[in-house]
Design an enzyme around this catalytic site. Structure first.
Site, PDB file in Angstrom:
ATOM      1  N   LYS A 292      17.947  15.880  62.767  1.00 19.53           N
ATOM      2  CA  LYS A 292      17.451  15.347  61.479  1.00 19.53           C
ATOM      3  C   LYS A 292      16.103  15.969  61.120  1.00 19.53           C
ATOM      4  O   LYS A 292      15.262  16.194  61.987  1.00 19.53           O
ATOM      5  CB  LYS A 292      17.294  13.822  61.639  1.00 19.53           C
ATOM      6  CG  LYS A 292      16.582  13.136  60.494  1.00 19.53           C
ATOM      7  CD  LYS A 292      16.412  11.644  60.767  1.00 19.53           C
ATOM      8  CE  LYS A 292      15.060  11.307  61.360  1.00 19.53           C
ATOM      9  NZ  LYS A 292      14.815   9.873  61.543  1.00 19.53           N
TER      10      LYS A 292
ATOM     11  N   ASP B 193      18.816  11.983  65.769  1.00 17.72           N
ATOM     12  CA  ASP B 193      17.776  13.015  65.891  1.00 17.72           C
ATOM     13  C   ASP B 193      17.375  13.159  67.362  1.00 17.72           C
ATOM     14  O   ASP B 193      17.815  12.386  68.222  1.00 17.72           O
ATOM     15  CB  ASP B 193      16.557  12.691  65.008  1.00 17.72           C
ATOM     16  CG  ASP B 193      15.972  11.316  65.300  1.00 17.72           C
ATOM     17  OD1 ASP B 193      16.025  10.876  66.466  1.00 17.72           O
ATOM     18  OD2 ASP B 193      15.450  10.680  64.362  1.00 17.72           O
TER      19      ASP B 193
ATOM     20  N   ASP C 257      -1.114 -20.800  49.182  1.00 16.65           N
ATOM     21  CA  ASP C 257      -1.506 -19.380  49.076  1.00 16.65           C
ATOM     22  C   ASP C 257      -0.816 -18.514  50.134  1.00 16.65           C
ATOM     23  O   ASP C 257      -1.089 -17.320  50.245  1.00 16.65           O
ATOM     24  CB  ASP C 257      -3.031 -19.231  49.206  1.00 16.65           C
ATOM     25  CG  ASP C 257      -3.568 -19.831  50.501  1.00 16.65           C
ATOM     26  OD1 ASP C 257      -2.747 -20.212  51.375  1.00 16.65           O
ATOM     27  OD2 ASP C 257      -4.799 -19.913  50.652  1.00 16.65           O
ATOM     28  N   GLY C 258       0.086 -19.097  50.924  1.00 15.81           N
ATOM     29  CA  GLY C 258       0.865 -18.313  51.885  1.00 15.81           C
ATOM     30  C   GLY C 258       0.187 -18.102  53.223  1.00 15.81           C
ATOM     31  O   GLY C 258       0.770 -17.476  54.119  1.00 15.81           O
ATOM     32  N   GLU C 259      -1.060 -18.610  53.395  1.00 15.18           N
ATOM     33  CA  GLU C 259      -1.712 -18.426  54.696  1.00 15.18           C
ATOM     34  C   GLU C 259      -0.972 -19.198  55.781  1.00 15.18           C
ATOM     35  O   GLU C 259      -0.372 -20.233  55.520  1.00 15.18           O
ATOM     36  CB  GLU C 259      -3.182 -18.881  54.615  1.00 15.18           C
ATOM     37  CG  GLU C 259      -4.021 -17.909  53.802  1.00 15.18           C
ATOM     38  CD  GLU C 259      -5.510 -18.253  53.785  1.00 15.18           C
ATOM     39  OE1 GLU C 259      -5.879 -19.328  54.295  1.00 15.18           O
ATOM     40  OE2 GLU C 259      -6.276 -17.437  53.240  1.00 15.18           O
TER      41      GLU C 259
ATOM     42  N   ARG D 290       4.281   2.842  64.828  1.00 18.36           N
ATOM     43  CA  ARG D 290       4.655   4.215  64.454  1.00 18.36           C
ATOM     44  C   ARG D 290       3.461   5.075  64.030  1.00 18.36           C
ATOM     45  O   ARG D 290       3.568   6.280  63.961  1.00 18.36           O
ATOM     46  CB  ARG D 290       5.756   4.190  63.389  1.00 18.36           C
ATOM     47  CG  ARG D 290       7.097   3.764  63.998  1.00 18.36           C
ATOM     48  CD  ARG D 290       8.251   3.885  63.049  1.00 18.36           C
ATOM     49  NE  ARG D 290       8.233   2.852  62.040  1.00 18.36           N
ATOM     50  CZ  ARG D 290       9.092   2.785  61.034  1.00 18.36           C
ATOM     51  NH1 ARG D 290      10.007   3.709  60.898  1.00 18.36           N
ATOM     52  NH2 ARG D 290       9.022   1.795  60.164  1.00 18.36           N
TER      53      ARG D 290
END
Ligand code: R5P
Length: 292
Positions: A191, A168, A41-43, A98
């Protein structure tokens, strides 16, 4: 370095080993799969393969994408359960950094959420070139930002680049630092971000005709910023455009967008085919200062 052991998460293995070499500290291997191929299951799964009892452990793991944050938490918990006396978290790329403020009522300040959970097991945190360094003072554990720019500066000094460019305003402080190390001049663009995928740059005459220019940014995510700046440079006659960043996430249409550049270079805070320079010396220096 006496009394210190280094552990690396799967997102940061080469960097963690390089930091251990720089510190002359033992490296503790980690098992990441209980059965070959991992959990269906990707755990995530972690197992420390050596004792950390009574040790000061430096845990190196980038926490992007999300599963790497989960793996960080598993490792930190295993290190504490294993009897480590001190844990220094080195998070080369700080996932969720972010979202550094509440832009709208009801939002999570995600960067602080992550810090709160890191503080459960870690005594201190070192991270690198984070979006908003001012935020670190509000984290619930001692935190230091290490600059990844010297690594880029070293690279840009050695390659065919005549001018460095900030895409930027935010990138100007970074480009200034890189330009001083590379011994090359710099300029900047202005930017405007329209949405997560679209940016524009105001037209500005730049002295780039027949010159090789490196656009330097903290993060390349979709590559939209870099592609827009690269097209402006090429339209003004730049001979060659190199995109350089500390954190190369390269998500979504990044591969397509980066075709606007002749070369892409990033550090090993996020391992990728564009990784060309290591920030291990920067972290090792900060750790030595911290531990002295
Ligand atoms: C923004 O403030 C950052 O410095 C980067 O310019 C931005 O994250 C790059 O994103 P993208 O590659 O998606 O344009």
């Amino acid at each position: 370095m006496a009394g210190v052991k280094v552990v690396g998460g799967s997102a940061s293995l080469p960097l963690a080993r390089a930091i251990a070499r720089e510190l002359n500290a033992p490296y503790v291997d980690v098992g990441f799969e209980k059965h070959p191929g991992g959990f269906p299951d990707g755990e995530r799964y972690v197992r420390l393969m050596d004792s950390v009892a009574g040790e000061h452990v430096v845990l190196v793991q980038t926490t992007h994408p999300d599963a790497n944050m989960v793996e960080y938490l598993l490792l930190a918990d295993a290190i504490r359960d294993g009897g480590a006396t001190r844990l220094t978290a080195v998070i080369p790329y700080f996932g969720y950094g972010r979202q550094d403020k509440r832009f709208l009522d009801g939002e999570a300040v995600s960067a602080k959420t992550m810090a709160k959970h890191i503080a459960v097991d870690a005594d201190e945190l070192l991270t690198m070139t984070i979006h908003n360094p001012d935020l670190l003072a509000s984290f619930p554990l001692p935190t230091r930002e290490v600059s990844g720019i010297p690594a880029l500066g070293r690279y840009l000094k050695a390659v065919d680049v005549d001018l460095l460019l900030a895409p930027d305003d935010n990138a100007v402080r970074l480009v200034k630092e890189a330009a001083a190390i590379a011994g090359k001049p710099y300029d900047s663009l202005d930017k405007t971000r329209l949405d997560s995928y679209t940016v524009t740059v105001a037209h500005k005459e730049l002295a780039v005709r027949d010159r090789s220019v490196a656009i330097v940014d903290d993060v390349i995510s979709t590559g939209g910023t870099i592609a827009t700046a690269a097209r402006e440079l090429k339209s003004q006659g730049a001979r060659r455009v190199l995109a350089a960043c500390v954190h190369g996430l390269f998500v979504g249409r990044a591969a397509e967008n980066l075709k606007a550049c002749d070369e892409v270079a990033s550090t090993d805070t996020v391992q990728s085919p564009y990784t060309k320079v290591s920030v291990a010396p920067e972290f090792a220096k900060a750790l030595r200062e911290r531990l002295a």
